[in-house]
Each structure stands twice: as structure tokens, then as C-alpha cells.
Design a protein around this motif. Structure first.
Motif, PDB file in Angstrom:
ATOM      1  N   GLY A 184       0.828  -1.210   0.000  1.00  0.00           N
ATOM      2  CA  GLY A 184       0.000   0.000   0.000  1.00  0.00           C
ATOM      3  C   GLY A 184       0.861   1.258   0.000  1.00  0.00           C
ATOM      4  O   GLY A 184       1.868   1.319   0.711  1.00  0.00           O
ATOM      5  N   PHE A 185       0.436   2.211  -0.840  1.00  0.00           N
ATOM      6  CA  PHE A 185       1.185   3.462  -1.028  1.00  0.00           C
ATOM      7  C   PHE A 185       0.263   4.632  -0.740  1.00  0.00           C
ATOM      8  O   PHE A 185      -0.871   4.660  -1.208  1.00  0.00           O
ATOM      9  CB  PHE A 185       1.722   3.540  -2.463  1.00  0.00           C
ATOM     10  CG  PHE A 185       2.661   2.419  -2.813  1.00  0.00           C
ATOM     11  CD1 PHE A 185       2.167   1.173  -3.180  1.00  0.00           C
ATOM     12  CD2 PHE A 185       4.035   2.589  -2.744  1.00  0.00           C
ATOM     13  CE1 PHE A 185       3.028   0.121  -3.466  1.00  0.00           C
ATOM     14  CE2 PHE A 185       4.899   1.550  -3.032  1.00  0.00           C
ATOM     15  CZ  PHE A 185       4.401   0.309  -3.396  1.00  0.00           C
ATOM     16  N   THR A 186       0.747   5.583   0.020  1.00  0.00           N
ATOM     17  CA  THR A 186      -0.059   6.756   0.379  1.00  0.00           C
ATOM     18  C   THR A 186       0.437   7.974  -0.383  1.00  0.00           C
ATOM     19  O   THR A 186       1.648   8.203  -0.477  1.00  0.00           O
ATOM     20  CB  THR A 186       0.023   7.008   1.899  1.00  0.00           C
ATOM     21  OG1 THR A 186      -0.504   5.856   2.579  1.00  0.00           O
ATOM     22  CG2 THR A 186      -0.777   8.242   2.297  1.00  0.00           C
ATOM     23  N   LEU A 187      -0.509   8.722  -0.941  1.00  0.00           N
ATOM     24  CA  LEU A 187      -0.165   9.899  -1.736  1.00  0.00           C
ATOM     25  C   LEU A 187       0.157  11.077  -0.813  1.00  0.00           C
ATOM     26  O   LEU A 187      -0.588  11.366   0.112  1.00  0.00           O
ATOM     27  CB  LEU A 187      -1.346  10.278  -2.641  1.00  0.00           C
ATOM     28  CG  LEU A 187      -1.160  11.507  -3.538  1.00  0.00           C
ATOM     29  CD1 LEU A 187      -0.077  11.258  -4.602  1.00  0.00           C
ATOM     30  CD2 LEU A 187      -2.484  11.882  -4.209  1.00  0.00           C
ATOM     31  N   ASN A 188       1.328  11.680  -1.095  1.00  0.00           N
ATOM     32  CA  ASN A 188       1.622  12.959  -0.438  1.00  0.00           C
ATOM     33  C   ASN A 188       1.168  14.049  -1.412  1.00  0.00           C
ATOM     34  O   ASN A 188       1.849  14.319  -2.406  1.00  0.00           O
ATOM     35  CB  ASN A 188       3.133  13.073  -0.171  1.00  0.00           C
ATOM     36  CG  ASN A 188       3.475  14.441   0.434  1.00  0.00           C
ATOM     37  OD1 ASN A 188       2.696  15.396   0.288  1.00  0.00           O
ATOM     38  ND2 ASN A 188       4.612  14.536   1.092  1.00  0.00           N
ATOM     39  N   PRO A 189      -0.027  14.616  -1.188  1.00  0.00           N
ATOM     40  CA  PRO A 189      -0.595  15.528  -2.193  1.00  0.00           C
ATOM     41  C   PRO A 189       0.261  16.773  -2.414  1.00  0.00           C
ATOM     42  O   PRO A 189       0.230  17.365  -3.490  1.00  0.00           O
ATOM     43  CB  PRO A 189      -1.963  15.902  -1.609  1.00  0.00           C
ATOM     44  CG  PRO A 189      -1.916  15.565  -0.170  1.00  0.00           C
ATOM     45  CD  PRO A 189      -0.885  14.507   0.012  1.00  0.00           C
ATOM     46  N   ALA A 190       1.070  17.112  -1.429  1.00  0.00           N
ATOM     47  CA  ALA A 190       1.886  18.330  -1.560  1.00  0.00           C
ATOM     48  C   ALA A 190       2.889  18.181  -2.711  1.00  0.00           C
ATOM     49  O   ALA A 190       3.186  19.116  -3.431  1.00  0.00           O
ATOM     50  CB  ALA A 190       2.619  18.591  -0.243  1.00  0.00           C
ATOM     51  N   ILE A 191       3.400  16.941  -2.889  1.00  0.00           N
ATOM     52  CA  ILE A 191       4.377  16.778  -3.975  1.00  0.00           C
ATOM     53  C   ILE A 191       3.903  15.773  -5.027  1.00  0.00           C
ATOM     54  O   ILE A 191       4.604  15.483  -5.968  1.00  0.00           O
ATOM     55  CB  ILE A 191       5.753  16.332  -3.418  1.00  0.00           C
ATOM     56  CG1 ILE A 191       5.619  15.167  -2.442  1.00  0.00           C
ATOM     57  CG2 ILE A 191       6.441  17.481  -2.750  1.00  0.00           C
ATOM     58  CD1 ILE A 191       6.965  14.681  -1.947  1.00  0.00           C
ATOM     59  N   GLY A 192       2.719  15.175  -4.801  1.00  0.00           N
ATOM     60  CA  GLY A 192       2.164  14.318  -5.854  1.00  0.00           C
ATOM     61  C   GLY A 192       2.886  12.999  -6.000  1.00  0.00           C
ATOM     62  O   GLY A 192       2.916  12.422  -7.079  1.00  0.00           O
ATOM     63  N   SER A 193       3.491  12.518  -4.926  1.00  0.00           N
ATOM     64  CA  SER A 193       4.147  11.202  -4.994  1.00  0.00           C
ATOM     65  C   SER A 193       3.464  10.221  -4.042  1.00  0.00           C
ATOM     66  O   SER A 193       3.057  10.596  -2.940  1.00  0.00           O
ATOM     67  CB  SER A 193       5.626  11.314  -4.581  1.00  0.00           C
ATOM     68  OG  SER A 193       6.327  12.043  -5.558  1.00  0.00           O
ATOM     69  N   PHE A 194       3.367   8.977  -4.480  1.00  0.00           N
ATOM     70  CA  PHE A 194       2.872   7.909  -3.608  1.00  0.00           C
ATOM     71  C   PHE A 194       4.076   7.291  -2.892  1.00  0.00           C
ATOM     72  O   PHE A 194       5.075   6.951  -3.540  1.00  0.00           O
ATOM     73  CB  PHE A 194       2.202   6.801  -4.437  1.00  0.00           C
ATOM     74  CG  PHE A 194       0.801   7.099  -4.905  1.00  0.00           C
ATOM     75  CD1 PHE A 194       0.585   7.574  -6.200  1.00  0.00           C
ATOM     76  CD2 PHE A 194      -0.288   6.904  -4.060  1.00  0.00           C
ATOM     77  CE1 PHE A 194      -0.712   7.835  -6.644  1.00  0.00           C
ATOM     78  CE2 PHE A 194      -1.581   7.147  -4.502  1.00  0.00           C
ATOM     79  CZ  PHE A 194      -1.796   7.629  -5.799  1.00  0.00           C
TER      80      PHE A 194
END
Ligand code: P6P
Length: 335
Positions: A184-194
Motif C-alpha cells: 500500500g502506497f499513500t499519496l503525499n498531495p503536496a508533492i504528488g508522490s505515492f
């Protein structure tokens, strides 16, 4: 020094070699899903602010009102998959028929097909409850270079090469398997990376949560009724807790982390169930088994069911192995 978390892109490349068909195409296909997930996530997260809430006025093949975000997500995933020129066919809950991709191009050697539920649980959108995208990936059965046929899509779930979901919840996560466990990968919306946040996810072998729409109770088969009463009985570690979000991806995700069982039984004279075999039950069942859970239609392993129609429905029982075993025992006993 905080351990630097691996990004999804790094993980896909690193694990490509462990994937027996490591042609790089599957990595590219997973990366295209990663990209589409970010685009859809952006729209889902601001759905309340712009005029894409509410039905588009159209009705899909399921006879369900198409929410505008359904339509948007469907278009974005299909466009991204076609633009990357990796797949030869796509089937979607929102499309009556499958889509053949680039079959006229004689040097088109793409061998993967994708089946997708672009926005599952979409009736939850305008009440701000989490929704999800579910995807299922196969190698085509018919010869490369020729147009895909329905047979390419009607493969047993056991033939999947990859499956996963994106859950647009309090955080956006992408969870997938290529047959070597679930990550499982969580998105860091600030930089758009999972980022890899849930490595090697496993269902607890037992659980105390059951997820079912009890409003349908009177229409359930007797074995299911008996199992639900068992869950509710004051005995041992019971009664269990009832948790039902009305979004398969969210209920499944919670149950995989905490332990639990999800049920969508047959509950009408007309249909065997509500959930669709090809782009809901098969991918979720592949993930469940890869996480040491279990998934059946109450009697038969989901991944062993031979599909006969693109949008066919099946009863669905999925979750912690001991709970599914117990539910199946009640169903067999009632027969
Ligand atoms: P009901 C959403 O429409 C969905 O396909 C699943 O995500 C969800 O678990 C189920 O149907 C909810 O159906 O009949 O309980 O509203």
C-alpha cells in the motif's frame, strides 16, 4: 534520521525483475494507473467545489445514474491507458462493451488488457464519503497483433497478472499486487508522490467486524441470515461490530487492516448479487488471497469462476480466512 520511504515509481522498477513477465510493459502500465489516480484524486478532492457533483443525466449499463465524477474518472483512466500505448483492450463498468485499442496497427504488440471500475461507490460522492477505483490486469489470450475479442476479457480471476485499487479517503492510497504480496502506497498531495506506507499487507486470520447492507436481510439466503445472527450473538468474542460504508474499496481496505468480513449476498430474485465479477470481485479477491485472506461466492472460490458475460454479477463473501470459512459453513449447512 527518518528512513526515506520508497516511492511507488521506485518500488515498481525495483520489483519488476521479481515479476516473471518482467517486460517493463507492466511497469509502464502500473505507472499509467499511478498517473490517472493522481488526476482523478485531484477532482475527487475538490468535487464539492466545482460543478461536477450530481448525476450526469446519463444511465450506465448497470441502470445506475452516472455521477459526473464517474464519467470523468472513466474518461481519465481510459485516456491515460490508451495514450501510453501499452494495452490492447479495456473494459469498464461505465462502458457497455469492451474497447479494442490500436488493433489496426500491425506492429502493435501490446499484450495486456485492463478491466476497471473507475469510480466505485460513486453514490457516496455527494455525501463526502470515500470512493475508489478498482483495476484488474490480464495478458491477452488471443494472438498479439489481432483485435481483442470477448474471450480476452472473460478469463478466470486466477489468470490475473496484477490487480489493485485506489481509495480516495481521508488520505489517498494505491494498493496493488502482481502476485507477490500486497503493498500500500499513500499519496503525499503536496508533492504528488505515492510513498510505500503499508508494506506486505496481510489480513488478520480472524476479525470482529462484519460489513453487509442489513437492509436487505429479509431477501438473504438462509445460510447468510444464520451467519449474521451468529455474528450478533452474545457468545465468546461476539457480538462482532457492524461497519458498512457502502463503498467496497473502503470496507475492504478497513477489513484488511483490522480483520473482518464483507458480504454482498444474493438478495433479489432477479440477480445473483450486486457486485460485478470482472472488475470488482476478481481484483479484490486476488488482493484478498495475496494478503492471506479469502474470497468466494459463498461456495466457490471467486478466482475459479469462469466468467460468461462482461458485466455479470456474483454473490461475494470476502475477508479474514476464518470468518469466510465460518460463513461458508453456515451456507453449506443451510443447503
Ligand atoms: P448497497 C457501490 O455501488 C457498490 O458497488 C460497492 O462499492 C458497495 O459495497 C455496494 O455497491 C453498496 O451497495 O446496495 O449496499 O448500497
Amino acid at each position: 534520521m527518518a528512513h526515506k520511504k520508497q516511492t511507488l515509481g521506485e518500488f515498481i522498477i525495483e520489483n519488476q525483475t521479481s515479476f516473471k513477465y518482467s517486460s517493463g510493459e507492466l511497469s509502464s502500465l502500473l505507472n499509467s494507473i499511478r498517473l490517472a489516480a493522481k488526476v482523478v484524486n485531484h477532482e475527487v478532492n475538490k468535487a464539492g467545489l466545482v460543478d461536477i457533483i450530481g448525476a450526469s443525466g446519463d444511465v450506465n449499463i448497470q441502470g445506475e445514474d452516472q455521477q459526473k465524477l464517474d464519467v470523468y474518472a472513466n474518461i481519465k483512466f481510459i485516456q491515460t491507458l490508451i495514450n501510453r500505448n501499452i494495452v490492447c483492450g479495456i473494459a469498464s463498468e461505465e462502458e457497455d462493451d469492451f474497447i479494442s485499442v490500436n488493433s489496426q496497427d500491425e506492429n502493435h504488440q501490446n499484450k495486456y488488457i485492463v478491466l476497471i471500475d473507475p469510480l466505485d461507490g460513486s453514490s457516496n460522492i455527494d455525501v463526502n464519503v470515500s470512493v475508489g477505483t478498482i483495476f484488474s490486469i490480464y495478458r491477452r489470450k488471443t494472438p498479439v497483433g489481432s483485435p481483442v475479442t470477448l474471450d480476452d476479457f472473460l478469463q478466470k480471476g486466477s489468470q490475473q497478472v496484477a490487480a489493485g485499487y485506489i481509495v480516495y479517503g481521508t488520505s489517498t492510497m494505491l494498493v496493488y499486487t502482481t502476485g507477490d504480496g500486497v503493498n500500500g502506497f499513500t499519496l503525499n498531495p503536496a508533492i504528488g508522490s505515492f510513498y510505500l506506507s503499508h508494506p506486505n499487507m496481510k489480513f488478520p486470520i480472524d476479525g470482529k467486524i462484519y460489513s453487509v447492507n442489513e437492509g436487505n436481510y429479509t431477501h438473504f439466503p438462509q445460510g447468510i441470515k444464520n451467519y449474521i445472527k451468529y455474528c450478533q450473538k452474545e457468545e465468546g468474542d461476539r457480538p462482532y461490530t457492524s461497519r458498512y460504508i457502502g463503498s467496497l474499496v473502503s470496507d475492504f481496505h478497513r477489513n484488511m487492516i483490522k480483520g473482518g468480513i464483507y458480504l454482498y449476498p444474493k438478495c433479489s430474485l432477479l440477480e445473483p448479487g450486486k457486485l460485478r465479477l470482472l472488475y470488482e470481485c476478481n481484483p479484490i479477491a486476488f488482493l484478498a488471497e495475496q494478503a492471506d485472506g479469502k474470497a468466494s461466492d459463498g461456495l466457490t472460490r471467486i478466482l475459479d469462476i469462469q466468467p460468461t458475460e462482461l458485466h455479470q454479477r456474483v454473490p461475494f463473501v470476502c475477508g479474514s480466512k476464518n470468518m469466510v470459512d465460518k460463513c461458508e459453513a453456515f451456507i453449506r449447512e443451510a443447503q
